[in-house]
Each structure stands twice: as structure tokens, then as C-alpha cells.
Design an enzyme around this catalytic site. Sequence first.
Site, mmCIF file in Angstrom:
data_model
loop_
_atom_site.group_PDB
_atom_site.id
_atom_site.type_symbol
_atom_site.label_atom_id
_atom_site.label_comp_id
_atom_site.label_asym_id
_atom_site.label_seq_id
_atom_site.Cartn_x
_atom_site.Cartn_y
_atom_site.Cartn_z
ATOM 1 N N CYS A 2 53.449 -30.312 104.861
ATOM 2 C CA CYS A 2 52.994 -30.378 103.477
ATOM 3 C C CYS A 2 54.195 -30.711 102.584
ATOM 4 O O CYS A 2 55.277 -30.166 102.762
ATOM 5 C CB CYS A 2 52.358 -29.114 102.936
ATOM 6 S SG CYS A 2 50.852 -28.636 103.781
ATOM 7 N N TRP A 74 49.224 -31.224 105.279
ATOM 8 C CA TRP A 74 49.048 -31.143 106.732
ATOM 9 C C TRP A 74 48.244 -29.867 106.929
ATOM 10 O O TRP A 74 48.754 -28.764 106.729
ATOM 11 C CB TRP A 74 50.409 -31.063 107.420
ATOM 12 C CG TRP A 74 50.340 -31.154 108.908
ATOM 13 C CD1 TRP A 74 50.391 -32.289 109.670
ATOM 14 C CD2 TRP A 74 50.229 -30.067 109.841
ATOM 15 N NE1 TRP A 74 50.313 -31.972 111.013
ATOM 16 C CE2 TRP A 74 50.211 -30.623 111.145
ATOM 17 C CE3 TRP A 74 50.131 -28.693 109.710
ATOM 18 C CZ2 TRP A 74 50.106 -29.848 112.293
ATOM 19 C CZ3 TRP A 74 50.018 -27.913 110.860
ATOM 20 C CH2 TRP A 74 50.011 -28.499 112.130
ATOM 21 N N GLY A 101 52.652 -23.566 103.366
ATOM 22 C CA GLY A 101 52.865 -22.300 104.064
ATOM 23 C C GLY A 101 51.533 -21.701 104.452
ATOM 24 O O GLY A 101 50.498 -22.382 104.412
ATOM 25 N N GLU A 483 62.454 -37.061 126.766
ATOM 26 C CA GLU A 483 62.449 -37.601 125.407
ATOM 27 C C GLU A 483 61.729 -38.964 125.369
ATOM 28 O O GLU A 483 60.983 -39.247 124.429
ATOM 29 C CB GLU A 483 63.890 -37.701 124.881
ATOM 30 C CG GLU A 483 64.070 -38.321 123.522
ATOM 31 C CD GLU A 483 63.342 -37.628 122.375
ATOM 32 O OE1 GLU A 483 62.809 -36.522 122.564
ATOM 33 O OE2 GLU A 483 63.276 -38.229 121.287
ATOM 34 N N LYS A 487 58.428 -39.712 123.092
ATOM 35 C CA LYS A 487 58.348 -40.802 122.107
ATOM 36 C C LYS A 487 57.048 -41.563 122.308
ATOM 37 O O LYS A 487 56.342 -41.854 121.359
ATOM 38 C CB LYS A 487 59.529 -41.785 122.236
ATOM 39 C CG LYS A 487 60.874 -41.303 121.738
ATOM 40 C CD LYS A 487 60.987 -41.137 120.251
ATOM 41 C CE LYS A 487 60.558 -39.848 119.713
ATOM 42 N NZ LYS A 487 61.190 -38.628 119.773
ATOM 43 N N GLU A 490 53.852 -39.440 121.380
ATOM 44 C CA GLU A 490 53.759 -39.148 119.941
ATOM 45 C C GLU A 490 53.176 -40.314 119.150
ATOM 46 O O GLU A 490 52.359 -40.120 118.268
ATOM 47 C CB GLU A 490 55.164 -38.921 119.354
ATOM 48 C CG GLU A 490 55.733 -37.565 119.512
ATOM 49 C CD GLU A 490 57.131 -37.476 118.894
ATOM 50 O OE1 GLU A 490 57.351 -36.543 118.130
ATOM 51 O OE2 GLU A 490 57.993 -38.340 119.166
HETATM 52 C C1 G6P Z 1 58.386 -32.029 114.794
HETATM 53 C C2 G6P Z 1 58.819 -33.470 114.691
HETATM 54 C C3 G6P Z 1 59.776 -33.796 115.841
HETATM 55 C C4 G6P Z 1 60.945 -32.832 115.844
HETATM 56 C C5 G6P Z 1 60.476 -31.378 115.885
HETATM 57 C C6 G6P Z 1 61.625 -30.418 115.633
HETATM 58 O O1 G6P Z 1 57.580 -31.858 115.916
HETATM 59 O O2 G6P Z 1 57.697 -34.328 114.728
HETATM 60 O O3 G6P Z 1 60.249 -35.121 115.690
HETATM 61 O O4 G6P Z 1 61.749 -33.083 116.952
HETATM 62 O O5 G6P Z 1 59.518 -31.148 114.859
HETATM 63 O O6 G6P Z 1 62.095 -30.611 114.340
HETATM 64 P P1 G6P Z 1 63.550 -30.290 113.828
HETATM 65 O O7 G6P Z 1 63.568 -30.749 112.406
HETATM 66 O O8 G6P Z 1 63.710 -28.808 113.951
HETATM 67 O O9 G6P Z 1 64.517 -31.017 114.683
#
Ligand code: G6P
Length: 610
Positions: A2, A74, A101, A483, A487, A490
Site C-alpha cells: 500500500c 494491496w 497496515g 533466484e 524471477k 514472479e
Molecule cells: C517482496 C518483493 C521481493 C523482495 C522481498 C523482500 O516479496 O517482491 O522482490 O525480495 O519482498 O523484500 P526486501 O525489501 O526485504 O528485500
Amino acid sequence: MCGIVGYIGEQNVVPILLNGLKRLEYRGYDSAGLAVLQDQNIKILKKVGKISILEKSLNMQKLKGYVGIGHTRWATHGEPNEVNAHPHTGNKEKLALVHNGIIENYEILKNELQLKGHIFKTETDSETLCHLFEEYIDNGYDFIEAVRIGLSRVEGTFGLVIMNADWPDLLIAARRGSPLVIGLGKGENYIASDAAPLVGHTTNVVYLEDGELAVVTKNDMKVKTINDEPVSKAVEVIDTDLGEIEKSGYPHFMLKEIMEQPQTMANTMRGRLLIKEGTTKLGGIGMDLESLLYARRVIITACGTSWHAALIGEYMLEELVGIPVEVEYASEFRYRDPVLGNDSVVIAISQSGETADTLAAIREAKRKRCKVFGICNVVGSTIARETDAGVYLHAGPEIGVASTKAFTSQVTVLALITLLLARMRSLSSARGIEIARELARIPEKVTKVLENHEQIKTIAEEFKNMRNFLYLGRGYNFPVALEGALKLKEISYIHAEGYPAAEMKHGPIALIDEDMPVVFIATKDSIYDKVISNIEEVRARKGKVIAVATEGDKEIAKRAHRVIYVPPTIEMLNPLVNIIPLQLLAYHIAVQRGCDVDQPRNLAKSVTVE
Ligand code: G6P
């Protein structure tokens, strides 16, 4: 998760809110809305879907004002429809609120308020707050006190901005668990979930801390705690420029961020690499270095892509420094009872510095008396501020929801930390110099991989209709496999799994047939021969192999269906080079499938709820 924006000043608020929301859209994009004070009334416009839909409908409305709030959602409570979109109002529609929140005790509060005659219009937890504040105002409290007292009864998390037509000269912002930053202008002030909407308007900002409430007018800003204690705040300066938050001619932020990696990795290393001494200098760790150096145990905690970077960090630190390292999902760590002591060190990795689970994990670690280090990209983020020491990525704003440049910068920082500690322990100067030199060459090697762009696009064309993918790698390339698979899933919604290559025999091999492409990360390293055997096992079952291999490797070409060559580097730095073709492959497959690359369904960039 959000995005919130608020403005009070002398300009028309509508384009300011709209542009602010566009810059925050990566935080959530299932619905969006604005509330504007116009002719002493609050006018609200909400739409399901992206900000562009809200923008189109604006053309038909003559919305104008000098005070307003906006939200991009969201969904947590209530389906993403127009009614549930923010801003919300109470019974009288005098007060409008945007919230990020979760209000955990909203059902109790809602029942209480319904008994007092409040009529609820939405399924959200957030609407409860409007009725709660309204109830206090109806009982004679002024707006600020009503919000303050109301919030003291709230359990859960919030970052919120509230306006009230009867108090037209102020906005109230409050925070517990969800970030808010106030941008200070001349005769105008801004409020936002992060600094992106402020760029180009002001560089002076104040970050709200948990439990704080700000009263913002066009010429002033006062902060106190929700418990009514005064707080004096430091004004900080942000140095993001507009180019960093725009696409700069690229069709997607994700592609821009993939392509800028040679630069962002160089930025991460700038001033930190001491090649002649074969070590590094990390100012942010400073005095706390000793605790890391003599830690009995290091736990690296993170979520998503950052968790994959953490796994690479584990391999590096154990191999070169010899400290026992464990990697834990922050969401697990926070609710387990991990064995920690004051000789354990926790490293939290987070691009945004706001991920709720990672934040909760570091708070838990601090309660258990551990030193906590942060590796964050967003300067001034909550995790950066709550950790004892840390290292920034300096990768610049990452806007594509799928993380790319933050990942390579996180791995780069982990390599810098490893080199520093290893040199303080037993690593020879010759080996240190070799690693430092090789780190300095990485941006140039990544540039070479990026030049393969067209070839990767062709491979994407060939495989874009597959329904499953397997990604396999060993050693340092195992987290790369994870990873790469993340990718793809996602952004293209193709099912993809990453596995240690040898584990394939314990399950995934059953899935292999001609319709299962297998991406092998098979660059030359100490276990290269073993990976070749794994490739043979896949070939024997008619699986189609796409290999990421070291330049000049002719053996792979005999076995793989397609080969993407990358320049050689030392084993520990392989992930920095090898992930690049996998980012590009995922990107091109998603584009060719017509997916929304920068804003994939159901995801959000910054997950500030559990
Ligand atoms: C979300 C995002 C990811 C990210 C993860 C952790 O799922 O879509 O791309 O890796 O959060 O986020 P951070 O900001 O803690 O790295």
C-alpha cells in the site's frame, strides 16, 4: 505494501497526489483513490486497478483543491473492489483516511461502534478507524485528540494520513509499523510512504518513528507520541534525483534496473575496495566490527530475493572467514525460539528496509541481546535505522517489483564484508588482492553478459510457452538457481523450481521429459564435473537443457540445447555474473507472454504486513 501520499499547500493537490501515487505504485496496485478538500467538502474518487485507471476517470471529474490524500492498495482485508479502496470515511463523510497496515482488533472496535449507530460501508479493517475517530469528535474531542486517543486503543500496524473538512488547515499522520516520511517544502508539506513522491519537490524530510503522530499544516509540522509526549525530530536530506525514479527510455523499470547493474555494482563498491591491501573499508560497520569478527554464530535473516543473497553470504563467510553461519527466513525466525546469545550476530538483508517479517526478526534478535547488522538499499528505512550498524547498497531506487539490481548489490556487499573479515582472520594478502581485483572487474564482466541480450531474447521466444521450468546449480550456483526460478515465476507466472543440481535425483527427476526445460548454471568451478554428470542425467530423460556456461566451454555445447556464455570469474563471485542471463531470460519470457513485468499480479515490492 500500500502506498500513501498526502499534500497540504498552495498548489492544486490532484496532480501532486496522482504523480505521488504513480511513484508508489510498486507498493500495491489493486485499487487506488484520492480524497480532496473542495468547497469545504471532501470529494472522493476511487477505482479498481491501477493509477492509470484512476487518472482516466479524473478527466471526467473536476477535482481541485489544496489539501488531499491518496492511496494505492494491496488488499489485506476485503476484496479489491471500489468500495474497499481507500480513502475511507466515517458516517458523516467529513473525515477521510488512508491506511497501510492491519488493525488487528478491528472486529471488537467495529462491534462497539456499530452498537453506537455507526454504519459500515466496506469490508476493510481501515474503515473502523474513521468511525473510531468520528466517535471521539462527536463526544467533544478536537480532531487531533480524537485521533490520538483513538489510536491508543488500536492493536496492529498502521501508517495513516487523515484529513477532516472541519479542520481544513491540517493533515494528521501517524505511524506504527508502516513507514511514513514527511517532506518539508516552502508553504507546502508532503506525507508519503517513502521518499519517491517527494523527489523533485523537496529534499528535506523527517521520518516518523513507531508510535509517533504528526500534525502537518502548510507552514509547519509538529510531532508528538501517541501517548502525548513531545518529540523533536531531525530534518534529513535525501539525494535521489528524478532520473533514478523514471524509466529513462526503457519499456520497463525491470529492464532498466537489469541494464544498470554494472553501474549499481560499481556504486556499491565505490570507496570501499582497497585493492592494494586486498581488503575493504566499510564505514557503516565501524566500531561494531569486532562483534562480527568474533561472533560464535552468525544468522542471516531475510525474505524473498534478499534471502537468496543471504544464502550466498553464508557460503562466502563460511568458506573464507570460517564463522558458522545460518540463513533463516525472517518469517520463521521471528516466531521460533532460535538459540541466540550475546555472542551471536544477526545480519538482516532487505532492499526496502521495511519488510515486516525482517523487521520483526531484528527486533526479536535485539530482545535476545544480539548485535544486529543491516544490509539495506533504502537510506533511512526502518531496518537501517533500527540495526546497530550496517552497510547500504547504494544501488539507487529499485522500482520493478522483481528485485534485480538490489540482489547483485546485496551479494556485492556480502563479498565486501567477507573480504574484510577474512583478511582480519587468516586470508593472505595475495588471496585478498586477487579477490579485490576480481570484484573490481565484475561490472565490466556484467556488461559483457548484458551484450548477450538478443540471444537471450531468442531463447525466451523458443521457451515462452512452457508450463514448468527447473533451475539447477551447485555450490555458489545453487542460490542462483533459486533466484533464477523466483524471477521467472514472479513475472511470467510459469511454475519454476530451483534445486541443488544433485538433489534432482531425489524427486524432480521424475518430472523431466521433453516439455521440461532445465536451466543449468554450470560455470567452471570446483564442482563443474559433477554438474556435467547432472546434465547428462537430464539429457538421458529427454529434458531440454539451457546452460549458463563459462566462455570457451566446448563440452557444454555438446550437451546442452542452448548455451549462454558468461565471462569467467572466481567461484565466490560467480553468482554476480551468472544471475544476469537468468534475469534477462525471465524478463523476455514475461514480456513475450504479455505479462505486466513491473507490477506482477498479487505481488508488492515492499511487504509491510505479515
Ligand atoms: C517482496 C518483493 C521481493 C523482495 C522481498 C523482500 O516479496 O517482491 O522482490 O525480495 O519482498 O523484500 P526486501 O525489501 O526485504 O528485500
